[in-house]
Each structure stands twice: as C-alpha cells, then as structure tokens.
Design an enzyme around this catalytic site. Structure first.
Site, PDB file in Angstrom:
ATOM      1  N   HIS A   1       7.759  58.200  19.523  1.00 45.21           N
ATOM      2  CA  HIS A   1       8.409  56.717  19.817  1.00 45.21           C
ATOM      3  C   HIS A   1       9.788  56.576  19.046  1.00 45.21           C
ATOM      4  O   HIS A   1      10.318  57.437  18.675  1.00 45.21           O
ATOM      5  CB  HIS A   1       7.188  55.712  19.412  1.00 45.21           C
ATOM      6  CG  HIS A   1       6.874  55.798  17.946  1.00 45.21           C
ATOM      7  ND1 HIS A   1       7.381  54.896  17.121  1.00 45.21           N
ATOM      8  CD2 HIS A   1       5.825  56.204  17.305  1.00 45.21           C
ATOM      9  CE1 HIS A   1       6.767  55.069  16.067  1.00 45.21           C
ATOM     10  NE2 HIS A   1       5.987  56.316  16.121  1.00 45.21           N
ATOM     11  N   MET A   2      10.134  55.335  18.951  1.00 46.20           N
ATOM     12  CA  MET A   2      11.589  55.217  18.539  1.00 46.20           C
ATOM     13  C   MET A   2      11.903  55.820  17.361  1.00 46.20           C
ATOM     14  O   MET A   2      12.964  56.218  16.652  1.00 46.20           O
ATOM     15  CB  MET A   2      11.899  53.419  18.650  1.00 46.20           C
ATOM     16  CG  MET A   2      12.550  53.207  19.971  1.00 46.20           C
ATOM     17  SD  MET A   2      13.003  51.368  20.171  1.00 46.20           S
ATOM     18  CE  MET A   2      14.495  51.452  19.476  1.00 46.20           C
TER      19      MET A   2
END
Lengths: 98, 155
Positions: free
Chosen positions: A18-19
C-alpha cells in the site's frame, strides 16, 4: 557496462503493497539516483520503481509476487536495500479506528 | 473496480472553500455526511482517523494530487469523495507543491484488497495528466462526475 539484477519478492504484509510501503520503497530507490529501478507483476509491464501512481496501479495484495529489477552503478547494493523494504512492518503503528 | 463504483456522486466538490489541510479534510468528510454517510460523532471520528494517517506521512503524492484515506467502522463498503481546490492547498506533499485534486477513500476494516483496488483505479486515472488537468478546470460536480465516467469508458 552496468549490471542488471533482479529479485522476486512475495508480499507478506496483510494490507499488501500500500501507500506507505511504496513510499519507503521509493525513498530507498531515490538513494540510488543513477540506477534504473522497475517493479513488475506477472502479466503486467514493468512499472517505474520511483512512481507512486505506477506502483499503486500494480495492485499488489498479500501473496503477490513482484520482480524488482535494478540496473546501473551499485545495483547489487540498491537491490538489497529495496528488497529489505518488504521485510519492514508498516501496520503496527496504524491501528484501526473502532 | 471502477471509480464510479465507490466515488459518491453527491460528495464531489469542484470548489473547495477550505484552504488548510485539516479544514479541507473536514470539508470532504462533511460532503460525505451530507450525502448520507455517518451518524452522530462519526464524521469527527473519521476526520481524526484521516489526520492520524496523515501524521505518519502525507498522502500528497506530488504533482498536485492527494489521496487522504482511513479505515473506519462506520462504512460497510469503500466510499470515496472527490474535491478540487482551484487555488491549491498546502498538504505537506512529497514535492512541496500545493494540491489541487483530492480523492478521499474511507474503507471498512479488514478489507485491504478493496482499498488497494480503489487505489489502483484512482492511480490509473491520475497517471493521465490530461485527466488531472481537466479535473482542475472543472466548474461543477457534474463536470467532474462526467470526466470520471468518460475516463472509465475510454480506459
């Protein structure tokens, strides 16, 4: 001539790539500005290893295999630093709300 | 997953009135509330969850774009809000530039793949510089919605 090295990693983080892990990956890549860094998923074109949008677009949940490829000066060192990012835990401080 | 699957049409703003990071997040959450999401103190709780995530690192990913997000138990499916700030917002972005286009994602607990799918579809659109430029120039929520739907049809 610059070397080109690759390594396959499997995403073990339950929240996937994810980010925040991507951000850590890009920071590691940016420590090697003269290297070319790509990340590829089976069946997809290699993504620019310094682009948040390109790496998010790969869609890599837990269990995904990603091939990291690095070419350029100090490629072996860069690859090692990039692979290490996948061993970090990004979620212990991100406790869910309720 | 397409953006029109999770972007709440009634929670699109073409003219954010807030200009500070926290106020912008609050305004976007309020747009979702006005669209029928959350109850009681939940909006404030959602704002706090998003700000907590922003404390870890800014979701201003550069080139005028931010994707603020949080997991929260008040939603049973992933929902998104879109906002355009024509004069830009300081968002502690990675490139230190102001943010003009914001996609907010609120996802239920324990559905990480859904969150990643939403990030994938948002990223696919945001990679298209023409799309981002058109969003910045959009004058109404309807225009933003049409841009999103048209982009999906073309993609």
């Amino acid at each position: 001539m610059s070397e080109s090295l690759r390594q396959t990693v499997t995403i073990t983080n339950p929240n996937g790539f994810h980010m925040r892990p991507i951000e850590a990956f890009i920071m590691a890549a940016n420590r090697y500005p003269d290297c070319n860094v790509t990340v590829a998923k089976a069946g997809k074109d290699p993504a620019n290893g310094r682009s948040m949008l390109a790496l998010l677009e790969l869609y890599s949940p837990a269990g995904t295999e990603l091939v990291i490829e690095v070419s350029g000066p100090r490629a072996a060192e860069a690859l090692q630093a990039l692979v290490q990012v996948f061993q970090l835990n990004f979620d212990e401080e991100e406790q869910p709300t309720r | 997953m397409r953006m029109s699957d999770f972007v709440v049409r009634e929670a699109i703003s073409a003219q954010l009135t807030a200009s500070q990071k926290e106020a912008v997040i609050r305004e976007m959450v309020d747009n979702l509330r006005a669209a029928g999401f959350f109850k009681g103190s939940e909006p404030e709780d959602v704002v706090k969850a998003i700000l907590k995530r922003e404390m870890l690192s800014s979701t201003g990913i550069g080139e005028g774009v931010a994707i603020p997000h949080a997991k929260h138990g008040s939603v049973d499916r992933l929902v998104g809000a879109v906002a355009v700030a024509p004069s830009g917002v300081a968002f502690d972005s990675v490139d230190n530039n102001p943010v003009f286009v914001l996609f907010m994602l609120i996802s239920p607990q324990e559905r990480p793949s859904e969150h990643l799918r939403a990030l994938e579809s948002v990223s696919r659109c945001l990679k298209d510089k023409n799309f981002v430029q058109s969003l910045k120039e959009a004058k109404s929520p309807q225009q933003i919605w049409d841009l999103i739907c048209n982009h999906e049809r073309g993609a």
